[in-house]
Design a protein around this motif. Structure first.
Motif, short mmCIF file in Angstrom:
data_model
loop_
_atom_site.label_atom_id
_atom_site.label_comp_id
_atom_site.label_asym_id
_atom_site.label_seq_id
_atom_site.Cartn_x
_atom_site.Cartn_y
_atom_site.Cartn_z
N VAL A 138 -66.22 24.54 -5.90
CA VAL A 138 -65.60 24.88 -4.61
C VAL A 138 -65.27 23.62 -3.83
CG1 VAL A 138 -65.99 26.00 -2.38
CG2 VAL A 138 -66.69 27.15 -4.49
N ALA A 139 -66.19 22.65 -3.84
CA ALA A 139 -65.96 21.40 -3.11
C ALA A 139 -64.75 20.65 -3.66
CB ALA A 139 -67.20 20.52 -3.17
N LEU B 82 -61.25 16.76 -3.96
CA LEU B 82 -61.93 15.73 -4.74
C LEU B 82 -61.36 15.69 -6.15
CD1 LEU B 82 -65.59 16.56 -3.66
CD2 LEU B 82 -63.95 15.06 -2.53
N ARG B 83 -61.42 14.53 -6.76
CA ARG B 83 -60.92 14.37 -8.14
C ARG B 83 -61.91 13.56 -8.97
NH1 ARG B 83 -54.39 13.22 -7.79
NH2 ARG B 83 -53.91 14.92 -6.36
N LYS C 48 -74.50 9.66 -12.01
CA LYS C 48 -73.15 9.57 -12.56
C LYS C 48 -72.16 10.09 -11.53
CE LYS C 48 -70.25 11.70 -16.15
NZ LYS C 48 -70.26 12.65 -17.29
N VAL C 49 -71.07 9.32 -11.33
CA VAL C 49 -70.03 9.76 -10.41
C VAL C 49 -69.30 10.95 -11.03
CG1 VAL C 49 -67.88 9.16 -9.24
CG2 VAL C 49 -69.74 7.48 -9.38
N LEU C 50 -69.28 12.03 -10.28
CA LEU C 50 -68.68 13.26 -10.78
C LEU C 50 -67.28 13.47 -10.21
CD1 LEU C 50 -69.45 15.76 -12.53
CD2 LEU C 50 -70.22 16.85 -10.42
N LEU C 51 -67.15 13.30 -8.90
CA LEU C 51 -65.88 13.48 -8.21
C LEU C 51 -65.76 12.45 -7.10
CD1 LEU C 51 -65.95 17.37 -7.84
CD2 LEU C 51 -64.45 16.09 -9.38
N THR C 52 -64.51 12.12 -6.75
CA THR C 52 -64.25 11.12 -5.72
C THR C 52 -63.19 11.63 -4.76
OG1 THR C 52 -64.77 9.34 -7.30
CG2 THR C 52 -63.60 8.71 -5.29
N ALA C 53 -63.40 11.39 -3.46
CA ALA C 53 -62.42 11.75 -2.44
C ALA C 53 -61.43 10.61 -2.26
CB ALA C 53 -63.12 12.06 -1.12
N ARG C 54 -60.37 10.87 -1.55
CA ARG C 54 -59.33 9.85 -1.35
C ARG C 54 -59.86 8.63 -0.61
NH1 ARG C 54 -53.88 13.26 0.40
NH2 ARG C 54 -53.61 14.37 -1.61
N LEU D 140 -69.20 12.23 -5.11
CA LEU D 140 -70.27 13.15 -5.49
C LEU D 140 -70.85 12.64 -6.79
CD1 LEU D 140 -68.89 16.77 -4.92
CD2 LEU D 140 -70.13 15.30 -3.32
N ARG D 141 -72.17 12.56 -6.87
CA ARG D 141 -72.83 12.04 -8.05
C ARG D 141 -73.96 12.98 -8.46
NH1 ARG D 141 -72.91 5.46 -7.13
NH2 ARG D 141 -71.15 5.38 -5.66
#
Length: 293
Positions: free
Chosen positions: A285-286, A292-293, A233-239, A244-245
């Protein structure tokens, strides 16, 4: 024969010296003496310290007989781990080595050994020796050869576990872990590395590499293959689209994957049941540190 170089060739677990000796003879200069220490087939299943001690005795005998000749090293799998430990304890030997070559060595720890439990050699292979290996690679030209049979593994060792900073890196395709001792592409990679004088590689400074470094610092995390990436599952995405999954293994092990902007997995690691809190804090922290969002 006049000996100008010493080439150490080190076998791994559940093996003997023959195939690694043949590989070394096939790539070594004609003036080189190939030394292929025997660790003992059954001894490789039990205790790392005993293997290090056994290897130290043989290497010291070679130094006594050839006190001035430079050395090169080719080590595969567990053999690479044994040599990292030995060289870490003998920095006085480092100036003797012109180069180091690791073939499919789980320098970041073995995910399969973690699943085996703390039994025999598995208790040693579970540990990451990446900082030790990187200290060597920062000072001695180093080549890492890995292979991806699919899902980021050579069938035994995860590609990520072989990777260290400062080393030159070659990732083959479709070469099994045992075949790294005999495949012509491996011999070609070693010859090319030796033919061109190489210095330690400067570490990459990219968002993905910074994320990988960040999560590799999580206590108890182990590099693994990419098998669960498609279910994660996609947790966070950078621009830039880096993701992060997360995924929970059927055994309850929490996996963290990093996907590149094109959707390919570039890192996979997992923590044991007691490490979930550390991994969760690292994600928080990341999120802040890398936007990340």
């Amino acid at each position: 024969m006049r000996v100008e170089w010493i080439v150490f060739a080190q076998h791994g677990m559940a093996d003997t010296a023959g195939k690694m000796a043949a590989l070394a003879r096939g790539v070594a200069p004609s003036e080189a003496l190939v030394v292929a220490p025997e660790l003992g087939f059954w001894a490789t299943f039990w205790d790392l310290q005993a293997l290090v001690d056994r290897l130290r005795v043989e290497v010291e005998q070679v130094w006594q007989q050839y006190p001035r000749q430079p050395a090169r090293l080719i080590a595969t799998s567990l053999g690479g781990v044994v040599w990292v430990e030995l060289l870490h304890r003998h920095p006085d030997w480092w100036p003797r080595f012109e180069s180091l070559v690791w073939l499919g060595s789980p320098l970041g720890g073995s995910h399969l050994a973690w699943l085996w439990g703390p039994i025999g050699i598995a208790k040693d292979l579970r540990q990451s020796r990446r900082p030790l290996a990187e200290t060597l690679a920062a000072r001695i030209p180093t080549l890492v050869v890995a292979s991806d049979m699919g899902c980021g593994s050579d069938g035994t060792v995860a590609v990520g576990s072989t990777q260290i900073k400062y080393a030159h890196f070659v990732c083959l395709r479709g070469v099994s872990h045992p075949a790294l001792r005999t495949h012509p592409a491996v011999a070609a990679a070693i010859r090319q590395f030796w033919q061109q004088p190489c210095s330690p590689c400067p570490p990459a400074d990219t968002l993905i590499q910074r994320l990988i470094d960040h999560f590799r610092a999580v206590p108890g995390i182990t590099d693994t293959d990419y098998a669960g990436f498609s279910q994660a599952k996609v947790l966070l995405t950078a621009r830039d689209g880096t993701t992060l999954r997360t995924w929970i293994h059927p055994l309850g092990l929490e996996h963290l994957f990093i996907g590149d902007p094109w959707g390919a997995c570039v890192y996979a690691g997992f923590v044991g049941w007691q490490g979930a809190g550390d991994l969760a804090r690292a994600v928080q922290v990341a999120q802040t540190q890398f936007g990340l969002r």
